[in-house]
Design an enzyme around this catalytic site. Sequence first.
Site, PDB file in Angstrom:
ATOM      1  N   CYS A 192       0.830  -1.202   0.000  1.00  0.00           N
ATOM      2  CA  CYS A 192       0.000   0.000   0.000  1.00  0.00           C
ATOM      3  C   CYS A 192       0.865   1.252   0.000  1.00  0.00           C
ATOM      4  O   CYS A 192       0.580   2.221  -0.716  1.00  0.00           O
ATOM      5  CB  CYS A 192      -0.956  -0.003   1.191  1.00  0.00           C
ATOM      6  SG  CYS A 192      -0.148  -0.142   2.810  1.00  0.00           S
ATOM      7  N   HIS A 238       1.911   5.120   9.787  1.00  0.00           N
ATOM      8  CA  HIS A 238       1.006   4.083   9.295  1.00  0.00           C
ATOM      9  C   HIS A 238       0.034   3.629  10.380  1.00  0.00           C
ATOM     10  O   HIS A 238       0.417   3.388  11.525  1.00  0.00           O
ATOM     11  CB  HIS A 238       1.823   2.879   8.815  1.00  0.00           C
ATOM     12  CG  HIS A 238       1.102   1.973   7.866  1.00  0.00           C
ATOM     13  ND1 HIS A 238       0.026   1.190   8.252  1.00  0.00           N
ATOM     14  CD2 HIS A 238       1.302   1.716   6.552  1.00  0.00           C
ATOM     15  CE1 HIS A 238      -0.397   0.499   7.213  1.00  0.00           C
ATOM     16  NE2 HIS A 238       0.365   0.803   6.167  1.00  0.00           N
TER      17      HIS A 238
END
Length: 489
Positions: free
Chosen positions: A296, A323
């Site tokens: 991602c 994150h």
Amino acid sequence: MSHEQIHQHLSNWTERESTAEAMIPLIGRLYRRNNVVTSVYGRSVINQSVIDIIRAHRYVRQVEDSELSVHDTLPILQAMDAMELGRGHVDIGKLAVKFRAIGGDLNEFLTQEIGSIAGLYASQSEEDAQNDTKDIVLYGFGRIGRLLARILIEKAGGGNNLRLRAIVVRHGGAENDLEKRASLLRRDSVHGPFNGTIRVDAENSALIANGNFIKVIYSAGPDQVDYTQYGINNAIVIDNTGMWRDEEGLGLHLKSKGVSRVMLTAPGKGDIKNIVYGINNDWITDDDKILSAASCTTNAITPVLKAIYDEYGIEDGHVETVHSYTNDQNLIDNYHKGSRRGRSAPLNMVITETGAAKAVSKALPELKGKLTGNAIRVPTPNVSMAILNLNLKTDVDVESVNEYLRDIALHSELQKQIDYVNSTEVVSTDFVGSRHAGIVDAQATIAAGKRLILYVWYDNEFGYSAQVIRVVSQMAGINYPIFPKRVRG
């Protein structure tokens, strides 16, 4: 303010509501009959409410000098509805703004802009009748698997050539296993409820979602399923378990009858091609049996890095990822084989490693050896941020680099990958559900001389899943032309 002025505000609103309501059947008919996907500056308007359609138009004021009204786009839709269009992605917002700027006859304008798919509906229907859709199998049904299912089911309503045929899982052991999996697809704490209906067919071990019959197969391994017994042939298996990441492990899928190709939703190891759609998807060949959609974070930063590299050059840089925590971490302190990841994810910021910076070079070889990276896991369940601290080859300033990235986001071939926001008030939850790989936060840009710092938001679940589907679509030979065609330069 007078009573008349107050009344006028409400009157204007109800008129916009009425206009948006008139757009809904046109949007639906173009989608389901013609396979035309419509959007407003990258915001999908398919299967959206009146309020969502108005909100999509309202967004335009952030990226253009003026606002866009539903009164501008309704005539575009009405004219498109009469053109017998073939399949394509059409941004009616960009068309409306362009037409407002140049004026003239609307039909002539649309013929010039989207005429290449005009009149193709009849021939397209005959062609589609002769060609089978591509069977898709989800191997695993976790966070990414369920979002992939949502996207595939949503797209099936428009005659999309990707058809979700089966989900493969290990048996959970519970008698109500199907009901539990249906419930997880139906309700999501981050992404909200499923847009439609889901029914459990226990007798046939299947889920029926918005009319799509999806077989649930229980298996102990990727090479132990005969898909052909379920009428599944030549399928692309999307492995979202992360358990196998090399050619040997993923190759087990190809030993099952009915499988032709494999897509991994994690960085691939060895010689497996890591594909970031929009950057190196032209590397995909018919001979590739196993591909990876990278990570991602790699998907979020590579398009932005590519744009900056092409315009200014990059000497070197550092990528810091902030994150959201993932299922790999512990809810409470407990043993974990990874450093620091054993500490409670909802309570701590956790420094951890990331290979995303180095992985960029697998899709963008020009940056090999130029980037370092690290990550901080934070107590949020979704949406992350990448901070790109770059040393460039040429001088930049905030205004010029922001204007460049805005243009890239709106008008380049990376418009599906890069989004752009220019607001002092946005926070992480504002980007839940974004289908772009990354979103440049213009208000946070820092530039001085040859040094540039960019802040890039990304929905590490949904944005990534959208990128995976784009790669799988290319693997399946599905190519939708995008309109308007204008690209930068």
